[in-house]
Design an enzyme around this catalytic site. Structure first.
Site, PDB file in Angstrom:
ATOM      1  N   LYS A 162       0.853  -1.192   0.000  1.00 44.08           N
ATOM      2  CA  LYS A 162       0.000   0.000   0.000  1.00 44.08           C
ATOM      3  C   LYS A 162       0.887   1.239   0.000  1.00 44.08           C
ATOM      4  O   LYS A 162       1.748   1.393   0.887  1.00 44.08           O
ATOM      5  CB  LYS A 162      -0.884   0.022   1.255  1.00 44.08           C
ATOM      6  CG  LYS A 162      -1.931  -1.075   1.293  1.00 44.08           C
ATOM      7  CD  LYS A 162      -3.124  -0.736   0.421  1.00 44.08           C
ATOM      8  CE  LYS A 162      -4.273  -1.703   0.639  1.00 44.08           C
ATOM      9  NZ  LYS A 162      -5.403  -1.427  -0.267  1.00 44.08           N
ATOM     10  N   ASP A 190      -0.574  -1.094  -4.563  1.00 47.96           N
ATOM     11  CA  ASP A 190      -1.923  -0.520  -4.524  1.00 47.96           C
ATOM     12  C   ASP A 190      -1.814   0.930  -4.089  1.00 47.96           C
ATOM     13  O   ASP A 190      -1.471   1.220  -2.941  1.00 47.96           O
ATOM     14  CB  ASP A 190      -2.826  -1.298  -3.558  1.00 47.96           C
ATOM     15  CG  ASP A 190      -4.284  -0.877  -3.685  1.00 47.96           C
ATOM     16  OD1 ASP A 190      -4.566   0.060  -4.465  1.00 47.96           O
ATOM     17  OD2 ASP A 190      -5.136  -1.481  -3.013  1.00 47.96           O
ATOM     18  N   GLU A 218      -2.159  -0.919  -8.945  1.00 52.42           N
ATOM     19  CA  GLU A 218      -3.602  -0.890  -8.742  1.00 52.42           C
ATOM     20  C   GLU A 218      -4.089   0.521  -8.449  1.00 52.42           C
ATOM     21  O   GLU A 218      -3.536   1.208  -7.590  1.00 52.42           O
ATOM     22  CB  GLU A 218      -3.935  -1.825  -7.565  1.00 52.42           C
ATOM     23  CG  GLU A 218      -5.391  -1.837  -7.181  1.00 52.42           C
ATOM     24  CD  GLU A 218      -5.698  -2.908  -6.133  1.00 52.42           C
ATOM     25  OE1 GLU A 218      -4.828  -3.753  -5.859  1.00 52.42           O
ATOM     26  OE2 GLU A 218      -6.816  -2.891  -5.609  1.00 52.42           O
ATOM     27  N   ASP A 243      -9.479  -0.746  -9.543  1.00 53.35           N
ATOM     28  CA  ASP A 243     -10.205  -1.226  -8.349  1.00 53.35           C
ATOM     29  C   ASP A 243     -11.408  -0.310  -8.135  1.00 53.35           C
ATOM     30  O   ASP A 243     -12.516  -0.616  -8.593  1.00 53.35           O
ATOM     31  CB  ASP A 243      -9.273  -1.260  -7.131  1.00 53.35           C
ATOM     32  CG  ASP A 243      -9.962  -1.814  -5.887  1.00 53.35           C
ATOM     33  OD1 ASP A 243     -11.110  -2.274  -5.992  1.00 53.35           O
ATOM     34  OD2 ASP A 243      -9.357  -1.774  -4.792  1.00 53.35           O
ATOM     35  N   LYS A 267     -14.605  -7.090  -6.430  1.00 59.34           N
ATOM     36  CA  LYS A 267     -14.921  -7.239  -4.996  1.00 59.34           C
ATOM     37  C   LYS A 267     -16.429  -7.321  -4.852  1.00 59.34           C
ATOM     38  O   LYS A 267     -17.156  -6.522  -5.453  1.00 59.34           O
ATOM     39  CB  LYS A 267     -14.400  -6.035  -4.193  1.00 59.34           C
ATOM     40  CG  LYS A 267     -12.893  -5.961  -4.112  1.00 59.34           C
ATOM     41  CD  LYS A 267     -12.439  -4.734  -3.336  1.00 59.34           C
ATOM     42  CE  LYS A 267     -10.911  -4.663  -3.305  1.00 59.34           C
ATOM     43  NZ  LYS A 267     -10.433  -3.338  -2.873  1.00 59.34           N
TER      44      LYS A 267
HETATM   45 MG    MG Z   1      -7.332  -1.597  -3.927  1.00 61.00          MG
END
Ligand code: MG
Length: 363
Positions: A162, A190, A218, A243, A267
């Site tokens: 991240k 991400d 991402e 995403d 998701k």
């Molecule tokens: Mg993500």
């Protein structure tokens, strides 16, 4: 099998390490659990976390949407009519994707119980094992390095790093982690919407020049910046994954047709449940695009459902990011899917296979 009632409970699991992204910090997994009761005595389990800055849904908004709008269309209906029920859930209220996801998960769980098969088998079968990556939260370089090495020690071979706070620090973070883990683990980045399109091209080129090989980047740009994500995809050789830009099957079609992305992150909390996740996997397959299946910071009810979809749609869902339950200090869900660090194993129980959930706090 007739639906007789829908109840709610909270389920809280503390995290072993605080979860930090470019936009938030969280210390516990907190799911709203939706329990659909039937005249046969079977209960369908579904769940959703609050993600106000991603989907706009909170526990209270999810509960209100289900109680006031979705529950009335489901009571006295037969689980045998699954597709009809799904259509009614989606027609009962616009948006509120997490509420629809929690209900759909519980409905599919009941559908599996009705036919006494694990959900993935009813969705077409597959190999009941998955390997997930693990999230490394954004932090100081030293902390991210130690978290990365700890993850590798636990057996993870893919790290989802991240970043997205300060671009120059981010580049240094990634270079340092890559030097430490190369040959031992693959890196996914991400950015959680933390960069502009031009910053992303700048950073990706810097990293490419430094010899850093990334599996993917991402969601570098804002969710609604379609032009930005396309700009990036056209200019860097590292694959770009959508995403927060990709919620619905229609958005996925638009992104793919505009050649704006290389990979889609599915998701259940964005799609509104299993039915649209399956559609996206099938759309991606048509276009030869890979999918990741991801989760929010959520526990092993919702993530079990995602695992069943991933197994059944393994030809298009080639990347697994289902580390939510493994980040918790314990798993209160007994039976169902086993989350053991990188290894996810689906059981033989009907539906999601959940036998019991401890520590449920009913409303
Ligand atoms: Mg993500």
């Amino acid at each position: 099998m007739i639906i007789t009632n829908i109840k709610f409970a909270m389920l809280k699991v503390p995290l072993t390490t605080p979860f930090k992204t470019a936009i938030r910090q969280v210390n516990a997994i907190e799911d709203l659990v939706v329990l659909i009761e039937t005249d046969s005595g079977e209960i369908g389990f579904g769940a959703a976390p609050a993600t106000p800055v991603i989907t706009g849904d909170t526990h209270k908004s999810i509960m209100a949407a289900v109680e006031n709008h979705i529950k009335p269309v489901l009571i006295n209906q037969a689980v045998e009519q699954l597709n009809n029920l799904i259509n009614q859930v989606h027609g009962a209220i616009v948006h509120n994707m997490s509420a629809k996801a929690a209900v759909e998960i519980a409905l599919y769980d009941l559908w599996g119980k009705l036919y006494q098969k694990p959900l993935y088998q009813l969705l077409g079968g597959g190999t009941a094992k998955l390997t997930t990556d693990i999230t490394i939260s954004v932090d100081s370089i030293e902390k991210m390095l130690s978290d990365s090495l700890h993850a590798i020690m636990l057996g993870f071979e893919v790290l989802k790093i991240k970043i997205g706070k300060d671009i120059h620090q981010d580049i240094e973070r990634v270079k340092a982690i890559y030097q430490e883990v190369k040959g031992k683990a693959v890196i996914r980045l991400d950015v959680n919407q933390g960069w502009t399109a031009k910053q992303t091209v700048f950073a990706a080129r810097k990293l490419e020049q430094a010899g850093v090989e990334l599996e993917l980047i991402e969601q570098p740009v804002k969710a609604d910046d379609f032009a930005g994500i396309k700009y990036v995809t056209e200019r860097v050789s590292t694959p770009i994954m959508a995403d927060e830009s990709a919620f619905s099957p229609r958005q996925v079609i638009e992104l793919i047709q505009a050649q704006a992305i290389d990979i889609i992150n599915i998701k259940l909390m964005k799609t509104g449940g299993i039915s649209n996740a399956i559609k996206i996997a099938d759309i991606a397959k048509i276009y030869g695009i890979d999918c990741m299946i991801g989760c929010m910071l959520e526990g092993s009810i919702g993530v079990a459902a995602a695992a069943h979809v991933a197994v059944a749609k393994a030809t298009s869902i080639t990347k697994i990011d289902l580390d939510g339950p493994a980040l918790g200090k314990f798993d209160p869900v007994i039976g169902g899917v086993c989350f053991d660090n990188a290894h996810i194993t689906l059981g033989n129980g009907s539906g999601l296979g959940i036998q019991e959930i401890s520590k449920l706090h009913y409303f």
